[in-house]
Design an enzyme around this catalytic site. Structure first.
Site, short mmCIF file in Angstrom:
data_model
loop_
_atom_site.label_atom_id
_atom_site.label_comp_id
_atom_site.label_asym_id
_atom_site.label_seq_id
_atom_site.Cartn_x
_atom_site.Cartn_y
_atom_site.Cartn_z
N HIS A 61 0.85 -1.20 0.00
CA HIS A 61 0.00 0.00 0.00
C HIS A 61 0.88 1.24 0.00
CE1 HIS A 61 0.93 -0.47 4.23
NE2 HIS A 61 0.31 0.65 4.56
N HIS A 63 1.28 3.86 2.13
CA HIS A 63 1.74 4.61 3.31
C HIS A 63 3.27 4.72 3.30
CE1 HIS A 63 -2.27 3.85 5.59
NE2 HIS A 63 -2.32 4.91 4.81
N ASP A 65 5.75 4.64 5.36
CA ASP A 65 6.71 3.71 5.97
C ASP A 65 6.95 2.49 5.07
OD1 ASP A 65 4.00 3.04 6.68
OD2 ASP A 65 4.67 1.76 8.32
N HIS A 66 6.10 2.27 4.07
CA HIS A 66 6.26 1.11 3.17
C HIS A 66 6.87 1.45 1.81
CE1 HIS A 66 3.87 -1.70 5.73
NE2 HIS A 66 3.56 -0.53 6.26
N HIS A 139 -7.26 -1.89 4.85
CA HIS A 139 -6.41 -1.10 5.75
C HIS A 139 -6.67 0.39 5.51
CE1 HIS A 139 -3.06 0.36 8.06
NE2 HIS A 139 -2.42 0.81 7.00
N ASP A 210 -0.12 -4.24 6.21
CA ASP A 210 -0.95 -3.65 7.25
C ASP A 210 -2.41 -4.02 6.97
OD1 ASP A 210 1.48 -2.55 7.70
OD2 ASP A 210 0.82 -0.46 7.72
N HIS A 268 6.11 -5.92 11.56
CA HIS A 268 5.49 -4.60 11.74
C HIS A 268 5.29 -4.38 13.25
CE1 HIS A 268 2.72 -1.19 10.74
NE2 HIS A 268 3.42 -1.19 9.62
#
Ligand SMILES: [Zn+2]
Length: 309
Positions: A61, A63, A65-66, A139, A210, A268
Site C-alpha cells: 500500500h 503509506h 513507511d512502506h 487497511h 498492514d 510490523h
C-alpha cells in the site's frame, strides 16, 4: 521452496533495532522485495544481498513507511549502472502515488529505468512450477494488496524405476520430468506414469501487510505453509488497533488458527512493546509462531499434503 530475509520489521517509525518495512523473497533465480521502507537499500547491503537479480518490488500500500525507500534504492541502482529492469507492482492507487513520488525525486519511468505496473487482485505472474497472485486487504481505506506465492504440486521421477526400465541419464529423463513419454533407442516406449512417484506438494507463502480485519483473508491464505502478517498492537490496546487500522497479535494468531497455517511470522512491530509480549500473546492462541527480527532468514517449504487428484 521460498527463502525469506526480513529487512525491516518496524511499524510506522524505524528504531535502532528495527528498519522500516521490507522483506526479500527469493525463489532462485527470482528475487522480490515486498515493500521498501526508508533505508531498505542499506538493509540489503547489511544482509549482503546486493541489488542484482531484484526483478520486482511488490508494494502492499502507499503509506510512507512502506514506500519511502524506493527513490533511494532506484537512485543507487542508477549510480551503479545496474540496468536490468525493475518492475514496481501495486494496486492502481499505490502505483499512481509511486509515479508522482518517483517522477518528482529521481525522474520518470523512461528516464530512471524502472517500470510501474498496476495490478488487481488475481494472478500477477506465472513461472514454470509456481505463480504469484494478489489479494485485496482492508487497511484504512487504502487500496491495499497482499501477495501469495504458490508452487504447483509435482510428481518426482523414481530413480529405481528409471534404472529398472533402462532409461539413460540425460534428455530422455528431462522429457519424462516434463510429463511427456519417450521412445528409447531399442524402440520401447516409457510413459511418465511408469516412472513417477507420488505427488510432492508445493509450498504456499502468504504475505499480508498492514490490515484491519482478517475475516476476508481466511480463504485466500488457507493452508499456507507460512503467513507473514503485521502484529502492531496487543489486545490490551485493541481499541487503538481498531482506530489505527491495525491488528493485535492475538487477532493475527486467530487468523492463523482458522486458516490452518503452517507457521505464523509476525512483523510490523511497534516500539511500544517487547517482542516477548507479542510472542506470548500470539502463542497462547497459535503455537507455531515467531516474531521476526531484522535480518532473520526463514525457508518456507511445503508442510501439507496436496489436495486429492
Ligand atoms: Zn505500516
Amino acid at each position: 521452496m521460498f527463502e525469506l530475509v526480513f529487512l525491516g520489521t518496524a511499524a510506522a517509525a524505524p528504531s535502532a533495532a528495527r528498519g522500516s518495512p521490507a522483506l526479500l523473497i527469493a525463489r532462485a533465480p527470482a528475487r522480490f522485495l515486498v515493500d521498501c521502507g526508508e533505508g531498505t537499500q542499506r538493509q540489503l547491503m547489511r544482509a549482503r544481498l546486493g541489488f542484482r537479480g531484484l526483478g520486482h518490488v511488490l508494494l502492499t500500500h502507499l503509506h510512507l513507511d512502506h514506500v519511502a525507500g524506493l527513490a533511494g534504492l532506484l537512485a543507487t541502482r542508477q549510480l551503479f549502472q545496474l540496468d536490468d529492469a525493475i518492475e514496481l507492482v501495486g494496486s492502481r492507487e499505490t502505483v499512481a502515488f509511486a509515479r508522482r513520488y518517483l517522477s518528482a525525486t529521481i525522474g520518470t519511468e523512461r528516464e530512471a529505468g524502472y517500470r510501474l505496473r498496476a495490478v488487481s487482485p488475481g494472478l500477477v505472474l506465472s513461472r514454470p512450477g509456481w505463480r504469484l497472485s494478489a489479494v485485496p486487504v482492508a487497511h484504512r481505506a487504502t487500496e491495499s494488496l497482499g501477495y501469495l506465492f504458490e508452487e504447483e504440486a509435482r510428481r518426482a521421477l523414481l530413480p529405481g524405476r528409471l534404472d529398472g526400465l533402462g532409461v539413460p541419464e540425460g534428455p530422455e529423463r528431462a522429457v519424462l520430468a516434463r510429463g511427456l513419454p519417450v521412445v528409447l533407442a531399442d524402440g520401447r516406449s516409457v510413459t511418465p506414469e511408469m516412472v513417477q512417484g507420488p505427488d510432492v506438494p508445493g509450498a504456499k507463502l502468504a504475505i499480508i501487510g498492514d490490515v484491519e480485519e482478517v475475516a476476508s483473508l481466511v480463504e485466500p491464505v488457507r493452508r499456507a505453509d507460512a503467513l507473514v502478517i503485521e502484529a502492531t498492537f496487543l489486545e490490551r490496546d485493541a481499541a487503538l488497533a481498531r482506530s489505527r487500522g491495525h491488528l493485535t497479535a492475538a487477532a493475527a494468531a486467530r487468523l492463523a488458527c482458522e486458516a490452518e497455517i503452517g507457521e505464523l511470522l509476525l512483523t510490523h512491530i511497534s516500539g511500544r512493546y517487547q517482542a516477548a509480549e507479542i510472542l506470548a500473546e500470539a502463542s497462547a492462541v497459535f503455537p507455531r509462531v515467531r516474531v521476526a527480527t531484522d535480518f532473520d532468514r526463514v525457508s518456507v517449504t511445503a508442510h501439507f499434503p496436496p489436495p486429492p487428484r
